[in-house]
Design a protein around this motif. Structure first.
Motif, PDB file in Angstrom:
ATOM      1  N   GLU A  39       0.827  -1.205   0.000  1.00  0.00           N
ATOM      2  CA  GLU A  39       0.000   0.000   0.000  1.00  0.00           C
ATOM      3  C   GLU A  39       0.863   1.258   0.000  1.00  0.00           C
ATOM      4  O   GLU A  39       0.583   2.228  -0.720  1.00  0.00           O
ATOM      5  CB  GLU A  39      -0.920  -0.015   1.221  1.00  0.00           C
ATOM      6  N   THR A  40       1.936   1.232   0.785  1.00  0.00           N
ATOM      7  CA  THR A  40       2.838   2.393   0.841  1.00  0.00           C
ATOM      8  C   THR A  40       3.518   2.614  -0.506  1.00  0.00           C
ATOM      9  O   THR A  40       3.630   3.753  -0.987  1.00  0.00           O
ATOM     10  CB  THR A  40       3.906   2.181   1.940  1.00  0.00           C
ATOM     11  N   LEU A  41       3.972   1.532  -1.112  1.00  0.00           N
ATOM     12  CA  LEU A  41       4.625   1.649  -2.416  1.00  0.00           C
ATOM     13  C   LEU A  41       3.667   2.174  -3.476  1.00  0.00           C
ATOM     14  O   LEU A  41       4.059   2.972  -4.350  1.00  0.00           O
ATOM     15  CB  LEU A  41       5.176   0.284  -2.835  1.00  0.00           C
ATOM     16  N   ALA A  42       2.408   1.754  -3.403  1.00  0.00           N
ATOM     17  CA  ALA A  42       1.415   2.229  -4.372  1.00  0.00           C
ATOM     18  C   ALA A  42       1.215   3.740  -4.246  1.00  0.00           C
ATOM     19  O   ALA A  42       1.124   4.460  -5.247  1.00  0.00           O
ATOM     20  CB  ALA A  42       0.098   1.492  -4.166  1.00  0.00           C
ATOM     21  N   LYS A  43       1.188   4.233  -2.994  1.00  0.00           N
ATOM     22  CA  LYS A  43       1.025   5.683  -2.773  1.00  0.00           C
ATOM     23  C   LYS A  43       2.250   6.447  -3.282  1.00  0.00           C
ATOM     24  O   LYS A  43       2.117   7.503  -3.912  1.00  0.00           O
ATOM     25  CB  LYS A  43       0.812   5.960  -1.287  1.00  0.00           C
ATOM     26  N   GLU A  44       3.435   5.913  -2.985  1.00  0.00           N
ATOM     27  CA  GLU A  44       4.655   6.579  -3.446  1.00  0.00           C
ATOM     28  C   GLU A  44       4.745   6.557  -4.972  1.00  0.00           C
ATOM     29  O   GLU A  44       5.208   7.509  -5.605  1.00  0.00           O
ATOM     30  CB  GLU A  44       5.884   5.900  -2.829  1.00  0.00           C
ATOM     31  N   ALA A  45       4.301   5.461  -5.569  1.00  0.00           N
ATOM     32  CA  ALA A  45       4.326   5.352  -7.026  1.00  0.00           C
ATOM     33  C   ALA A  45       3.396   6.375  -7.659  1.00  0.00           C
ATOM     34  O   ALA A  45       3.720   6.975  -8.700  1.00  0.00           O
ATOM     35  CB  ALA A  45       3.937   3.939  -7.454  1.00  0.00           C
ATOM     36  N   GLU A  46       2.239   6.592  -7.036  1.00  0.00           N
ATOM     37  CA  GLU A  46       1.297   7.578  -7.562  1.00  0.00           C
ATOM     38  C   GLU A  46       1.899   8.981  -7.495  1.00  0.00           C
ATOM     39  O   GLU A  46       1.762   9.774  -8.433  1.00  0.00           O
ATOM     40  CB  GLU A  46      -0.011   7.520  -6.775  1.00  0.00           C
ATOM     41  N   SER A  47       2.598   9.290  -6.375  1.00  0.00           N
ATOM     42  CA  SER A  47       3.258  10.597  -6.266  1.00  0.00           C
ATOM     43  C   SER A  47       4.336  10.735  -7.338  1.00  0.00           C
ATOM     44  O   SER A  47       4.488  11.801  -7.950  1.00  0.00           O
ATOM     45  CB  SER A  47       3.891  10.753  -4.875  1.00  0.00           C
ATOM     46  N   ALA A  48       5.061   9.655  -7.592  1.00  0.00           N
ATOM     47  CA  ALA A  48       6.111   9.687  -8.623  1.00  0.00           C
ATOM     48  C   ALA A  48       5.506   9.872 -10.006  1.00  0.00           C
ATOM     49  O   ALA A  48       6.033  10.624 -10.839  1.00  0.00           O
ATOM     50  CB  ALA A  48       6.920   8.388  -8.564  1.00  0.00           C
ATOM     51  N   ARG A  49       4.388   9.188 -10.251  1.00  0.00           N
ATOM     52  CA  ARG A  49       3.725   9.290 -11.551  1.00  0.00           C
ATOM     53  C   ARG A  49       3.277  10.724 -11.807  1.00  0.00           C
ATOM     54  O   ARG A  49       3.461  11.259 -12.910  1.00  0.00           O
ATOM     55  CB  ARG A  49       2.541   8.330 -11.594  1.00  0.00           C
ATOM     56  N   GLN A  50       2.712  11.339 -10.784  1.00  0.00           N
ATOM     57  CA  GLN A  50       2.247  12.720 -10.947  1.00  0.00           C
ATOM     58  C   GLN A  50       3.405  13.685 -11.166  1.00  0.00           C
ATOM     59  O   GLN A  50       3.230  14.748 -11.763  1.00  0.00           O
ATOM     60  CB  GLN A  50       1.436  13.136  -9.714  1.00  0.00           C
ATOM     61  N   ALA A  51       4.585  13.301 -10.669  1.00  0.00           N
ATOM     62  CA  ALA A  51       5.769  14.151 -10.866  1.00  0.00           C
ATOM     63  C   ALA A  51       6.479  13.832 -12.179  1.00  0.00           C
ATOM     64  O   ALA A  51       7.525  14.416 -12.482  1.00  0.00           O
ATOM     65  CB  ALA A  51       6.732  13.969  -9.696  1.00  0.00           C
ATOM     66  N   GLY A  52       5.910  12.914 -12.948  1.00  0.00           N
ATOM     67  CA  GLY A  52       6.486  12.570 -14.243  1.00  0.00           C
ATOM     68  C   GLY A  52       7.677  11.636 -14.152  1.00  0.00           C
ATOM     69  O   GLY A  52       8.479  11.561 -15.091  1.00  0.00           O
ATOM     70  N   GLU A  53       7.802  10.899 -13.061  1.00  0.00           N
ATOM     71  CA  GLU A  53       8.943  10.007 -12.861  1.00  0.00           C
ATOM     72  C   GLU A  53       8.609   8.584 -13.327  1.00  0.00           C
ATOM     73  O   GLU A  53       7.438   8.191 -13.388  1.00  0.00           O
ATOM     74  CB  GLU A  53       9.339   9.971 -11.372  1.00  0.00           C
ATOM     75  N   ASP A  54       9.638   7.830 -13.657  1.00  0.00           N
ATOM     76  CA  ASP A  54       9.477   6.432 -14.050  1.00  0.00           C
ATOM     77  C   ASP A  54       9.040   5.616 -12.834  1.00  0.00           C
ATOM     78  O   ASP A  54       9.629   5.717 -11.757  1.00  0.00           O
ATOM     79  CB  ASP A  54      10.813   5.900 -14.584  1.00  0.00           C
ATOM     80  N   THR A  55       8.008   4.798 -12.971  1.00  0.00           N
ATOM     81  CA  THR A  55       7.476   4.036 -11.834  1.00  0.00           C
ATOM     82  C   THR A  55       7.724   2.530 -11.971  1.00  0.00           C
ATOM     83  O   THR A  55       7.164   1.739 -11.210  1.00  0.00           O
ATOM     84  CB  THR A  55       5.953   4.283 -11.690  1.00  0.00           C
ATOM     85  N   PHE A  56       8.580   2.146 -12.933  1.00  0.00           N
ATOM     86  CA  PHE A  56       8.831   0.728 -13.148  1.00  0.00           C
ATOM     87  C   PHE A  56       9.311   0.020 -11.870  1.00  0.00           C
ATOM     88  O   PHE A  56       8.825  -1.052 -11.499  1.00  0.00           O
ATOM     89  CB  PHE A  56       9.871   0.544 -14.257  1.00  0.00           C
ATOM     90  N   THR A  57      10.275   0.627 -11.173  1.00  0.00           N
ATOM     91  CA  THR A  57      10.884  -0.036 -10.013  1.00  0.00           C
ATOM     92  C   THR A  57       9.881  -0.195  -8.877  1.00  0.00           C
ATOM     93  O   THR A  57       9.950  -1.165  -8.113  1.00  0.00           O
ATOM     94  CB  THR A  57      12.117   0.747  -9.531  1.00  0.00           C
ATOM     95  N   TYR A  58       8.930   0.737  -8.783  1.00  0.00           N
ATOM     96  CA  TYR A  58       7.890   0.596  -7.757  1.00  0.00           C
ATOM     97  C   TYR A  58       7.100  -0.692  -7.992  1.00  0.00           C
ATOM     98  O   TYR A  58       6.799  -1.442  -7.050  1.00  0.00           O
ATOM     99  CB  TYR A  58       6.938   1.797  -7.775  1.00  0.00           C
ATOM    100  N   GLY A  59       6.770  -0.933  -9.249  1.00  0.00           N
ATOM    101  CA  GLY A  59       6.032  -2.151  -9.573  1.00  0.00           C
ATOM    102  C   GLY A  59       6.834  -3.399  -9.240  1.00  0.00           C
ATOM    103  O   GLY A  59       6.281  -4.404  -8.766  1.00  0.00           O
ATOM    104  N   LEU A  60       8.142  -3.324  -9.476  1.00  0.00           N
ATOM    105  CA  LEU A  60       9.012  -4.456  -9.159  1.00  0.00           C
ATOM    106  C   LEU A  60       9.008  -4.735  -7.650  1.00  0.00           C
ATOM    107  O   LEU A  60       8.896  -5.886  -7.212  1.00  0.00           O
ATOM    108  CB  LEU A  60      10.434  -4.135  -9.633  1.00  0.00           C
TER     109      LEU A  60
END
Length: 492
Positions: A440-461
């Motif tokens: 759940e924490t990683l999903a929230k951080e990934a969403e923040s990264a996505r909104q900042a235009g960052e690559d979210t591949f590693t979050y999924g990993l």
């Protein structure tokens, strides 16, 4: 900051330090004149807990020294450079004794003038043991100004790896006529502070065991307070555990020590305050280990900053809130209430019963709470609601573990075994729950990264790794549960 390990001895005025050659190379004696002012509250709240705070001139370590008890013969020493003022305690040290002073002013309560002869045992450039032969004039600076003179010898370990040498030094000192000191410190010898009150209970009774355990956990909580204020490693965790153990004991032994509901609520408040920083600390360390397992070419975007420095910043902000809470009246009131509980608990009829009989029954009842919570969870058909209910199984297992641990000194190895079995249940459920929360924490951080235009591949990993960890724990639980229930059945 250092750990002080020493043996103290009382000696007559005509005592002669024995020949210590053959143990190590000997240097000295060298003489010093030491003048120390000791600070405490007027009613000696620090000294009563084995804490000393002094300003000392002379010798090789002039300055401010705060000594905090850790174990018998072992104290943590925190130093501060000498300041001009004798009236104002350095704020850094005053902060560390707040849990003991609890709002009362610190003032000079004693002065010790010491003529010290120091002998050093060494091996080349490595100092091993210091033997201090002290002739002391102690003046009680409170009303009355009582003056006492005595002589004592201290043998302090300077190299942690040479404890056997310290024991040999002590043996020679005793053979020459020294006797182990009955006072924990010079200050205690002069002022004779009254230790914290403890309720009188029937020897061998349930009340004696439970009140003794509560007192030990109050001491554990207090001992972590200065370490939490210094943000020392694992301190928040240990203080939080002391809160949990106290709450668990109050719940489990409510027929022995009664009417603790308000205290339990305040301990829950303190645990919650500590929990924010602790959870962030654990999460940051967890993600750090996860990223260390990932090949560098698969780490895309500033994920290390988000899961490292960003979480650290939030953790540090949480520490600020902890220090605010630990310096407030609500916290002091909680500590006072805990002292009052240990000094004068309301004891139920069960308190007078033999410990073996009464407390074994309570341990069994706490394990039945675990099995009942498990049966309730398994009866729920909805998988999501069942998972939520399994959290109650984990909490019940933790309480059963703490209860058994509390009873181990009195009831023996069966309780130690029960505690370990309950811990096994707690850990496998905890591994699953921690994996779910991490996702759940990683999903929230990934969403923040996505909104900042960052690559979210590693979050999924990382989410995939955490999901795998949680699923393995979930799959392993039935086996652990079956083995544990069988083992507990043989104990109870």
């Amino acid at each position: 900051m250092g750990i002080e390990i020493e043996d103290k001895f009382d000696v007559p005025s005509e005592y002669t330090i024995p020949d210590l050659s053959g143990l190590a190379d000997v240097v000295g004696p060298k003489s010093h004149q030491l003048v120390a002012l000791y600070y405490d509250t007027p009613d000696l709240r620090l000294a009563a807990r084995g804490v000393t705070l002094r300003r000392r001139r002379g010798g090789a370590d002039a300055g401010w020294h705060l000594k905090l008890p850790k174990a018998k013969g072992v104290r943590q020493e925190i130093t501060h450079p000498l300041t001009r003022s004798t009236k104002i305690v350095p704020p850094e040290l005053a902060e560390l004794v707040r849990a003991y002073a609890r709002g009362a002013e610190l003032e000079v309560v004693a002065e010790l003038d010491t003529r010290r002869n120091v002998t050093l045992l060494h091996d080349g450039d490595t100092m091993l043991v210091e033997i201090a032969d002290d002739r002391v004039k102690g003046t009680d600076r409170r009303e009355g100004g009582n003056v006492v003179r005595w002589r004592e010898v201290e043998a302090e370990l300077l190299d942690d790896s040479r404890q056997a040498l310290l024991a040999k030094v002590g043996k020679r000192l005793r053979k020459a006529g020294a006797t182990p000191s009955g006072a924990a410190s010079k200050l205690a010898r002069l002022l004779e502070p009254t230790p914290p009150a403890r309720a009188r209970t029937v020897p061998g009774s349930a009340g004696e065991v439970v009140v003794g355990y509560l007192a030990s956990q109050v001491s554990a909580l207090l001992s972590q307070d200065p370490r939490v204020r210094r943000a020392e490693d694992d301190a928040v965790h240990q203080m939080r555990v002391a809160c949990r153990r106290l709450r668990s004991a109050m719940k489990a032994f409510k027929t022995v020590v009664m009417d603790t509901e308000e205290l339990q609520e305040e301990l829950q408040w303190l645990g919650t305050v500590l929990g924010e920083a602790r959870d962030l600390e654990v999460t940051r360390a967890r993600f750090g280990k996860l990223l260390a397992r990932v090949a560098p070419e698969l780490i895309l975007g500033p994920i290390q900053a988000r899961l490292g420095s960003d979480l650290l910043e939030r953790e540090q902000e949480a520490y600020v809130r902890i220090k605010e809470a630990l310096s407030g009246d609500r916290y002091y009131a909680l500590l006072n209430a805990l002292d009052a509980l240990v000094a004068g608990p309301k004891l139920g009829k069960a308190a007078a019963k033999p410990a073996q009989e009464q407390l074994s029954t309570i341990a069994s009842a706490n394990w039945r709470r675990v099995t009942k919570a498990y049966d309730t969870a398994q009866a729920i058909e909805d998988l999501e609601r069942r998972e939520i209910a399994m959290h109650d199984v984990r909490k019940a297992a933790k309480r059963a573990r703490y209860t058994a641990e509390a009873l181990t000194p009195a009831l023996g190895k069966d309780m130690a075994r029960l505690a370990k079995l309950a811990e096994d249940i707690q850990e496998v459920l905890g591994t699953h729950q921690d994996g779910v929360v991490a996702q759940e924490t990683l999903a929230k951080e990934a969403e923040s990264a996505r909104q900042a235009g960052e690559d979210t591949f590693t979050y999924g990993l990382l989410v995939g790794i955490e999901r795998n960890t949680a699923e393995r724990a979930h799959a392993d639980f039935p086996r652990v549960w079956a083995e544990t229930v069988k083992a507990v059945g043989k104990l109870l």
